[in-house]
Write a protein that holds these residues in place. Structure first.
Motif, PDB file in Angstrom:
ATOM      1  N   LEU A 133      -2.801   4.355   6.353  1.00 57.94           N
ATOM      2  CA  LEU A 133      -1.582   4.082   5.599  1.00 57.94           C
ATOM      3  C   LEU A 133      -1.612   4.751   4.239  1.00 57.94           C
ATOM      4  O   LEU A 133      -0.633   5.340   3.791  1.00 57.94           O
ATOM      5  N   TYR A 134      -2.762   4.651   3.615  1.00 62.25           N
ATOM      6  CA  TYR A 134      -2.884   5.231   2.285  1.00 62.25           C
ATOM      7  C   TYR A 134      -2.684   6.737   2.350  1.00 62.25           C
ATOM      8  O   TYR A 134      -1.962   7.324   1.545  1.00 62.25           O
ATOM      9  N   GLY A 135      -3.310   7.350   3.360  1.00 62.68           N
ATOM     10  CA  GLY A 135      -3.144   8.796   3.536  1.00 62.68           C
ATOM     11  C   GLY A 135      -1.686   9.144   3.780  1.00 62.68           C
ATOM     12  O   GLY A 135      -1.133  10.059   3.159  1.00 62.68           O
ATOM     13  N   PHE A 136      -1.059   8.369   4.652  1.00 59.92           N
ATOM     14  CA  PHE A 136       0.336   8.636   4.976  1.00 59.92           C
ATOM     15  C   PHE A 136       1.219   8.420   3.738  1.00 59.92           C
ATOM     16  O   PHE A 136       2.074   9.236   3.416  1.00 59.92           O
ATOM     17  N   GLY A 137       0.950   7.311   3.052  1.00 58.77           N
ATOM     18  CA  GLY A 137       1.750   7.010   1.854  1.00 58.77           C
ATOM     19  C   GLY A 137       1.609   8.087   0.797  1.00 58.77           C
ATOM     20  O   GLY A 137       2.601   8.539   0.214  1.00 58.77           O
ATOM     21  N   ALA A 138       0.383   8.525   0.582  1.00 60.08           N
ATOM     22  CA  ALA A 138       0.171   9.574  -0.413  1.00 60.08           C
ATOM     23  C   ALA A 138       0.926  10.828  -0.015  1.00 60.08           C
ATOM     24  O   ALA A 138       1.539  11.509  -0.852  1.00 60.08           O
ATOM     25  N   ALA A 139       0.897  11.119   1.293  1.00 63.70           N
ATOM     26  CA  ALA A 139       1.605  12.310   1.766  1.00 63.70           C
ATOM     27  C   ALA A 139       3.103  12.141   1.590  1.00 63.70           C
ATOM     28  O   ALA A 139       3.802  13.078   1.195  1.00 63.70           O
ATOM     29  N   VAL A 140       3.611  10.947   1.861  1.00 65.68           N
ATOM     30  CA  VAL A 140       5.042  10.717   1.679  1.00 65.68           C
ATOM     31  C   VAL A 140       5.408  10.863   0.207  1.00 65.68           C
ATOM     32  O   VAL A 140       6.429  11.457  -0.140  1.00 65.68           O
ATOM     33  N   ILE A 180       0.845  -1.202   0.000  1.00 60.22           N
ATOM     34  CA  ILE A 180       0.000   0.000   0.000  1.00 60.22           C
ATOM     35  C   ILE A 180       0.875   1.244   0.000  1.00 60.22           C
ATOM     36  O   ILE A 180       0.668   2.181  -0.772  1.00 60.22           O
ATOM     37  N   LEU A 181       1.876   1.205   0.889  1.00 62.46           N
ATOM     38  CA  LEU A 181       2.756   2.370   0.970  1.00 62.46           C
ATOM     39  C   LEU A 181       3.470   2.603  -0.356  1.00 62.46           C
ATOM     40  O   LEU A 181       3.498   3.712  -0.889  1.00 62.46           O
ATOM     41  N   LEU A 182       4.055   1.524  -0.898  1.00 59.68           N
ATOM     42  CA  LEU A 182       4.811   1.634  -2.144  1.00 59.68           C
ATOM     43  C   LEU A 182       3.932   2.156  -3.259  1.00 59.68           C
ATOM     44  O   LEU A 182       4.324   3.025  -4.048  1.00 59.68           O
ATOM     45  N   SER A 183       2.727   1.634  -3.292  1.00 60.18           N
ATOM     46  CA  SER A 183       1.806   2.051  -4.334  1.00 60.18           C
ATOM     47  C   SER A 183       1.493   3.536  -4.211  1.00 60.18           C
ATOM     48  O   SER A 183       1.519   4.276  -5.188  1.00 60.18           O
ATOM     49  N   ALA A 184       1.212   3.973  -2.973  1.00 60.07           N
ATOM     50  CA  ALA A 184       0.836   5.367  -2.787  1.00 60.07           C
ATOM     51  C   ALA A 184       2.023   6.293  -3.012  1.00 60.07           C
ATOM     52  O   ALA A 184       1.876   7.400  -3.524  1.00 60.07           O
TER      53      ALA A 184
END
Lengths: 354, 193, 194, 520
Positions: B135-142, B7-11
């Protein structure tokens, strides 16, 4: 009034011109192999790309009111040569020209010319072409080294027709004259569930052929031997240092070794990765492009490792079979930050940064 | 575990909000002039985006769905985001006046950063769980932070270049962003989600 | 009907909650004064010359920090000060109105001085010494060259001299090459933009 | 203890002596085999009041005074300063501003001495033969008194370095005979011709800083110098723990910090001195001058100068009196027409381009080079864009990233340049030498350093002005309050006693108050 000149009042005599010329010379073995493999088509591609790059550069300089002597620094010619070597043999002439124009205009001149570009001009043009014309950019002409080449590329008129009018003009089906590249083959087979080893034997893959360059691929990227020779020449002439190529290749090899030992069915072995696709060309000639790579040795190692991780990841998991070009472009984005955070230790300081 | 990483990698890489979804372009261009500012903005956006995803998920699940008020989604989410932005604005003003000054109008404008609302709405659309939406929110922000900081480095370098007058400023910025977007195309298909 | 009621209630309740949280935050993160004033003031040359239209450097800094004044009013600071302030404030640089002149020093022609002390009162940095009916002298080390003492002098015995250049203070100019001008072109471009 | 291991390895010859970075410029040491000769007395000598790093001197003589060789004619002001001595006997004819060898072409007050040809010496300074029995402090005073400053080119007052500090005991004295600048051969000739005097100077230094250990560093392009020093060393019965170390030729090996690293593996921390790592570094020329000052009682009035360059008809190594006009020296070597000739003060790597030969030989003059216009300008061709090849960072002995630094200086990003350690640049010029784009990197660094220094001065001045201005505002405010209080107390028919006392009593304040009152 006397112009104020600071010391030193001596100079070693290096110039941009000779440095670029050295790189062009270093590419000669790869160019020779491309001519051996793809005959007149390779010659036509190289000539058209170089001429188009020089012409575009000249027009840009003219438009910006700069002196045309900059043409003599050989950088535009080098860009043209590099771009040509990354193109498939069946690239039509107009695509080569469009690519060259992109390389010079979008890759270099909009940033202010040589020295200020952020991305490697040849690579950015190559990626623009790949994304704009995915079919043409992944159709690999079978090289002349095959036992029965589908079409005689040593015949100038055949090649002229192929180059300017396309395969249709010769009533050749694309399937008849093209074949898959090893990387592409392994990737498609794996999506069908075929393990790597089986896919390779189905392809009649031979490490020796890959090393010498007798395989499908972009015209200048197939021969590991020729590219290695060029790379060693560059290092001997002090045009590049070992840091980027070594860290890049070593990272790919290490990752491949690690994962292929864990899951040999899914992941190709390190030798295959090293010999396949544009890795060698990118490692020795694209990633080491001084303008778009980090300045300091530590930064260069970081850059090389980054390129290696990205290349291997894209090759192993990504949608594209080849990741070398993307990875170099991606790492190009990070160069200013690498330059900032990975500086050498300054004499008398604990670290390079305060 | 693998799922979290994917999820993180994707975002962050594959479906990068800025370079593949073209969300949040305004602050991306506006605050990337200097690395320091970009880092500050990145942390602010990371804070707002992660909390906004969490809060909006909570509101969605515990207020909107039980009460059948899904049609109030947008207005609720904007309210959440606005409050968060107001909060972080006060915090930055207190802790780093220079950053506050440097971010200027872009700080309150996080409110209208479509990436923030985008992530909240996408979470609902994709029916994420509490953890995955955070996670998705965090990943997108990262992902936003990553490209913003990389881009600010590039812009600092372009700042000292003799760019032709025609391309100075926004044109070259957009061309470079486009080139970055092309490079990020390399990640396509990396994670199949 | 109940749907509407719930909608209003929940939205209102939520807004109230957010409001309370923000009110508390306002208390916690309350900022005393404007910390930017000192930062701007630090960039100013402290000549206290008043050429910016404000009575001194600090008042101008206050005005700039409050976004009431443009960044380009400091004459002795010149372009460099303007750029530094613009950079700090995160605003577009503006062309300086007046090119900064070479640094000057005020000098009293002592045999003409009548000892009126008017210049002493005018000096913003107490760089003039003297007593009534005595010659006045300007301390060259402290004079900021603001020229504020010239006007009040009833006998016009104060000259503004160019500050002598010391070999110890000499510094290398930019190399005279086309490329070396790029950094400066960049600034001119910014300045011309405004 | 990596430094110790390294040291051991070096001693055993297992590890090459080496510092980071560096280049191999063409040597051009055409005057290496030419024995030194004295330069005849010039009819006029010009002595600038400042030939060292530090505070300028003030003149002790007046126009018309007769002076002897070695007589002190200007006294030092401040600690970091050394006096100036007359280079020959004669009359002071003028004291006025005159150009010195400085890139600005600016001048400083100078004393002009017309030589009378007698060259009569002032023998008021006693020779000291028994320096071993003397208090180092007295010898140190002797070094100051005789005007000794580093003759390698930095001209830092020598006596300051010759100090015993119990916190930083000197373990090793390094005698710098590297002379890594192309063309220059003055230290080379000194070592060949005056080896024993140099060694005596070294012995004096070792006595002064109380150490037995010393290293004499010579590059391998001067085998005859190394041999001469070794022979002289073998012939002496003192100086047991003194080694001659021959280092592979590389520029800038002669730079103090790089040399100390090459020899000892120790790095002088930024902002610190060699003595903080237990090392004292002295140039061979300075060491011989110390010998002359102590043993012969002669102040520094003469130095060895390499006169060379591709436009020099007769290259030579000359012992020149300080203050001799360069034009005179050039003329003696057959160069009188300066058309199409560029002259350098010092070597090509760190020396300064002079606008004209009408400047005197000073204490820092290690070389005078006359270069043909064409060969000179080939080092200064059109600057091109940086292609970021990284050759400059490879060559930088300080570990900097010159191309980024130059970009920062060029675009006036001085804070950033400082954070990239601009001030650790030693201006050796290795980066500019290797740059394929001919970027005058050192010039940019000098520009940046100058601008930063100026900004610091301005900042300091602004700060002082602010303090004065705030003090004034406060005073005015107090006066106002005092007046108001007085007025109200007058209204209450009380005398304004207390307030008047508390008011500040500075003179301008007092006067302005009186003014105000009279107006009221």
């Amino acid at each position: 009034m006397l112009v104020m000149l600071s010391s030193p009042h001596a100079h070693g005599g290096d110039s941009i011109r000779t440095m670029m010329l050295t790189v062009i010379l270093a590419l000669m073995p790869a160019a020779a192999v491309s001519v051996y493999l793809f005959g007149w088509l390779a010659v036509l591609l190289i000539v058209v790309c170089m001429l188009a790059c020089l012409a575009t550069e000249a027009i840009c300089l003219k438009l910006m009111g700069k002196s045309l002597t900059t043409l003599l620094d050989n950088s535009a010619a080098l860009t043209g040569l590099l771009l040509a070597l990354t193109l498939p043999a069946l690239t039509p002439w107009w695509m080569a020209v469009v690519g060259s124009v992109f390389a010079i205009v979008l890759g270099k001149q909009v940033y202010g010319g040589l020295g200020y570009n952020i991305f490697n001009p040849a690579l950015s043009a190559r990626v623009i072409l790949l994304i704009s014309f995915p079919l043409q950019m992944t159709t690999w002409l079978a090289p002349m080294s095959l036992a029965v080449p589908p079409v005689n590329l040593y015949d100038l008129s055949t090649c002229l027709t192929l180059f300017f009018a396309g395969p249709d003009a010769l009533q050749l089906g694309l399937d008849a004259i093209s074949m898959a590249s090893p990387l592409g083959h392994v990737k498609t087979e794996w999506t069908l569930g075929v393990p790597v080893a089986e896919a390779l034997s189905g392809y009649q893959y031979s490490y020796l052929d890959a090393f010498l360059g007798k395989e499908a691929g972009s015209i200048g990227e197939t021969s590991v031997l020729a590219l290695l020779l060029g790379g060693i020449f560059l290092m001997a002439r002090h045009s590049i240092t070992w840091h980027i190529p070594f860290s890049y290749l070593a990272t790919v090899a290490l990752l491949a070794a690690l994962f292929s030992s864990i899951s040999p069915d899914q992941f190709a072995p390190p030798m295959f990765h090293l010999f396949a696709g544009g890795l060698m060309l990118c490692a020795f000639f694209m990633a080491t492009d001084p303008v778009s790579s980090p300045v300091t040795p530590i930064g260069q190692i970081v850059f090389g490792v980054g390129c290696g991780i990205l290349t291997w990841s894209i090759r192993s998991f990504g949608g594209y079979p080849e990741g070398a070009m993307f990875s170099v472009l991606l790492m190009n984005c990070a160069v200013p930050l690498i330059d900032h955070y990975f500086r050498p230790r300054v004499y008398g300081h604990e670290s390079g940064r305060e | 575990m693998t799922e979290i990483a994917l999820i993180l990698l994707s975002a962050v890489l594959v479906n990068n909000f800025v370079l593949t979804k073209f969300l949040g372009i305004c602050p991306f261009l506006g605050t990337s002039g200097k690395v320091e500012t970009a880092v500050g903005m990145s942390f602010a956006v990371m804070f707002v985006m992660t909390l906004a995803s969490v809060c909006s998920w909570l509101v969605q699940q515990f207020i909107l769905v039980p009460l059948g008020l899904e049609y109030l989604q947008t207005i609720f989410f904007i309210l959440i985001i606005a409050a968060l932005v107001q909060f972080i604005e006060m915090m930055i003003h207190k802790t780093s006046p220079v950053l506050y000054q440097a971010l200027g109008i872009f700080l309150p404008l996080i409110t209208t950063n479509c990436a923030v609302l985008g992530v909240a709405l996408l979470n609902v659309q994709q029916e994420q769980t509490f953890v995955t939406s955070a996670l998705y929110g965090f990943g997108a922000a990262v992902g936003f932070a990553l490209v913003l900081i990389l881009f600010s480095g590039l812009r600092e370098r372009m700042e000292v270049s003799p760019v032709p007058a025609l391309f100075k400023g926004s044109p070259l910025t957009l061309i470079t962003a486009g080139m970055m977007s092309l490079a990020f195309m390399g990640f396509s298909g990396l994670v199949k989600i | 009907m109940t749907g509407l009621f719930y909608a209003l209630l929940s939205l209102g309740g939520f807004a109230l909650l957010a409001g309370v949280v923000l009110a508390i935050a306002q208390q916690v993160f309350h900022v005393e004064g404007d910390p930017m004033v000192d930062k701007v003031d630090n960039l100013l040359p402290q000549t206290q010359c008043g050429q910016c239209g404000y009575p001194g450097c600090k008042p101008y800094a206050t005005a700039v920090a409050a976004l009431e004044a443009e960044v380009n009013h400091c004459v002795p600071g010149g372009e460099r000060t303007m750029l530094a302030i613009a950079d700090l404030m995160g605003v577009e640089p503006k062309a300086v109105e007046q090119e900064a002149a070479a640094p000057m020093l005020a000098f009293v022609r002592e045999d003409e001085c009548i000892g009126c002390t008017l210049c002493i009162k005018a000096c913003p940095v107490d760089a003039i010494i003297g007593a009534p009916k005595q010659y006045h002298t300007i301390l060259a080390d402290h004079c900021t060259g603001c020229e504020l003492c010239v006007e009040p002098c009833p006998v016009d015995c104060i000259d503004m001299l160019v500050k002598p250049e010391l070999i110890e203070h000499w510094s290398w100019p930019l190399p005279k090459t086309r490329r070396s001008q790029l950094g400066h072109e960049r600034r001119e471009h910014h300045a011309g933009h405004a | 203890m990596p430094a110790m291991l390294r040291n051991l390895a070096q001693r055993l010859g297992m590890m090459a002596h080496s510092f980071d970075g560096g280049i191999h410029p063409a040597q051009h040491k055409i005057s290496a085999a030419l024995a030194s000769e004295p330069c005849p007395l010039s009819p006029i000598h010009i002595l600038p009041m400042k030939m060292h790093i530090g505070a300028p001197c003030t003149s002790l003589v007046a126009v018309g005074d007769y002076v002897l060789r070695g007589q002190k004619i200007a006294k030092s002001e401040g600690y970091v300063s050394v006096p100036v001595h007359a280079p020959t006997s004669g009359r002071v004819v003028r004291i006025e501003e005159y150009a010195i060898p400085h890139p600005s072409g600016m001048g400083i007050p100078s004393i002009f001495i017309e030589s009378d040809g007698d060259d009569a010496a002032d023998d008021s300074i006693e020779p000291i033969s028994d320096w071993r029995g003397m208090d180092p402090a007295l010898l140190r005073e002797r070094a100051r008194m005789c005007g000794l400053a580093g003759l390698g080119g930095a001209v830092f007052p020598t006596f300051i370095k010759l100090v015993q500090d119990s916190r930083f005991p000197i373990e090793t004295v390094v005698l710098n005979g590297i002379e890594c600048e192309p063309w220059l051969t003055n230290d080379h000739r000194l070592m060949v011709e005056y080896a024993d005097e140099i060694l005596t100077g070294l012995a004096i230094i070792m006595h002064m800083v109380k150490t037995d250990s010393a290293i004499i560093a010579i590059e391998d392009n001067k085998p005859d110098a190394a041999k001469a020093i070794q022979l002289a060393l073998d012939a002496r019965d003192d100086l047991d723990d003194v080694r001659v170390v021959v280092l592979p030729t590389r520029y800038p090996q002669g730079s103090e910090k790089q040399l100390i690293y090459s020899l000892t593996g120790r790095e002088v921390p930024a902002g610190k001195l060699p003595m903080h790592v237990g090392v004292l570094c002295q140039n061979v020329g300075t060491t011989r001058a110390l010998y002359q000052a102590v043993v012969l009682g002669q102040p520094l009035t003469e130095r060895m100068v390499s006169v060379s360059g591709d436009a020099m008809p007769r290259p030579a190594n000359l012992r020149v009196r300080i203050g001799t006009p360069m034009r005179y020296v050039f003329a003696r070597q057959g160069l009188e027409d300066f058309d199409g000739v560029r002259i350098l003060h010092g070597g090509p790597m760190m020396g300064e381009l002079l606008r004209h030969p009408d400047v005197p030989v000073v204490k820092s003059t290690n070389g005078m080079l006359a270069m043909r216009e064409a060969s000179f300008m080939s080092a200064h061709t059109q600057e091109q864009a940086c292609i970021r090849c990284g050759h400059c960072s490879e060559a930088c002995p300080a570990g900097l990233v010159p191309n980024l630094l130059a970009d920062q200086c060029r675009s006036d990003q001085f804070d950033k340049a400082e954070s990239y350690n601009l001030f650790d640049c030693i201006e050796c010029g290795a980066c500019s030498y290797v740059c394929p784009s001919n970027i005058p990197l050192v010039h940019y660094f000098r520009y940046g350093k100058g601008q930063i220094a100026q900004q610091r001065r301005e900042k300091g001045f602004a700060e002082a002005s602010r303090v004065r201005s705030e003090a004034r505002d406060m005073r005015i405010e107090q006066e106002k309050q005092a007046r108001a209080a007085r007025r109200s107390s007058v209204r209450k028919t009380h005398p304004p006693k207390v307030e008047a006392e508390s008011a500040p009593a500075s003179e301008p304040a007092e006067s302005s108050k009186m003014e105000q009152e009279s107006k009221d």
